[in-house]
Design an enzyme around this catalytic site. Structure first.
Site, short mmCIF file in Angstrom:
data_model
loop_
_atom_site.label_atom_id
_atom_site.label_comp_id
_atom_site.label_asym_id
_atom_site.label_seq_id
_atom_site.Cartn_x
_atom_site.Cartn_y
_atom_site.Cartn_z
N LYS A 64 0.88 -1.16 0.00
CA LYS A 64 0.00 0.00 0.00
C LYS A 64 0.92 1.21 0.00
O LYS A 64 1.59 1.49 0.99
CB LYS A 64 -0.91 0.01 1.23
N GLY B 299 -8.40 8.78 9.31
CA GLY B 299 -8.79 8.81 10.72
C GLY B 299 -9.86 9.83 11.07
O GLY B 299 -10.21 9.98 12.23
N THR C 121 -9.18 3.13 11.60
CA THR C 121 -9.68 3.84 12.78
C THR C 121 -11.16 3.58 13.04
O THR C 121 -11.58 3.49 14.21
CB THR C 121 -9.44 5.35 12.62
#
Lengths: 66, 259
Positions: free
Chosen positions: B101, B162, B211
């Site tokens: 990633k 997040g 998150t």
């Protein structure tokens, strides 16, 4: 001799290799990657790769992340 | 039936789950492992960091079987193409897999991608044989460039990492979906199960989150909610929703009314 491991100085025996360093640290070779002076050391080369004074070594592993 | 036949293919590998989950920010490794299990995720992200030289401390992989999941190492915390490429090379050596990633951040406050550095890194990594899944802006031009460079997927953000703000610009995601042919995976921004379902209903190939699960009051319950939301959203997309209309259209027959 003195090497720099993950940013900190440490002493290791003359004639040390990547393999003996990992053993000294109690780190399993399977789950880490090793860089010697910014070049990756392939796992197959751990036993042959001798360390020298002032070598900069990074040993990394996977940690939790997103 | 629909689910079993509907595989996600990335870099030649086949996946059943379209939910990808990060492994950061959990209260404990036990909780991480349990949440991953419940989520049904097959692809999980990990970060690459210096080993803890205090061997009395446990590590993530003491709790997660790397054979059970496809580990997707990230380049989180990298702000230049060079750092990201270096991290990917280390990740490949540590994990013996070429999936990465790729994220190259532009700014600590927003954690928005630096698309210029991202493209530079993607080009190098593709040439070195990596299967590159880049975290990028919800910008179709950048996504098309990443596709042209040979990335295996594009992972536009739904909102800042997040933030839990959800899919802030579904129209941009739709434009990306219409213009690239590699899998589009929404990465970052999901806050609740409905956000995940929206991403899937838009037609995304998958959703990646960390998150939203790890930071929930009950991460295990949220992991299950996300699993179901991704499945429901995908089925809803495949089923084809009704057109939106301004006025009512009765569901019950008008014939045979009494009186």
């Amino acid at each position: 001799m003195r090497i720099v491991l993950n940013g900190d100085c440490m002493e290791t025996a003359d004639g040390a290799t990547v393999e003996t360093l990992l053993q000294q640290l109690g780190i399993s070779r399977e789950r880490v990657a090793v860089e010697l002076n910014a070049d990756i050391v392939p796992k197959a080369g751990y036993e042959k790769q001798l360390l020298s004074d002032d070598d900069k070594i990074e040993i990394v592993q996977f940690v939790g992340g997103g | 039936m629909a689910e079993t036949a509907d595989k996600l293919i990335i870099g030649g590998r086949e996946f059943t789950s379209r939910l990808m989950v990060g492994t950061g920010k959990y209260a404990s490794f036990e909780q991480t492992a349990r949440a991953l299990e419940i989520s049904g995720a097959e692809i999980i992200t990990v970060a690459v960091r210096r080993v803890n030289l205090d061997r009395s401390k446990e590590s993530l992989l003491d709790y997660i079987d790397p054979k059970k999941y496809t580990l997707l190492p990230n380049t989180a915390g990298c702000y230049t193409a060079d750092d990201a490429v270096r991290t990917c090379r280390l990740a490949r050596e540590a994990g013996m897999s070429d999936f990465v990633k790729l994220e190259v951040l532009g700014d600590e406050k927003t954690l928005f991608p630096d698309n210029e550095e991202l493209l530079k890194a993607a080009k190098i990594l593709v040439a070195e044989g990596f299967t590159v899944l880049p975290y990028c802006s919800d910008d179709v031009i950048v996504c098309k460039k990443l596709e042209d460079l040979g990335c295996a997927a594009v992972m536009p953000l739904g909102a800042p990492i997040g933030s839990g703000l959800g899919i802030r610009n579904p129209y941009n995601i739709r434009i990306i979906l219409e213009n690239v042919s590699i899998p589009v995976i929404v990465d970052a921004g999901v806050g609740s199960a409905s956000d995940a379902a929206i991403a899937m209903e838009l037609g995304c190939a998958g959703v990646l989150m960390n998150t939203a699960i790890a930071g929930a009051q009950d991460p295990i319950a949220m992991a299950e909610a996300m699993k179901l939301a991704v499945i429901a959203g995908r089925l809803s997309f495949k089923a084809g929703r009704i057109p939106r209309k301004l006025y009512a259209n009765a569901s019950s027959p008008l014939d045979g009314l009494i009186g």
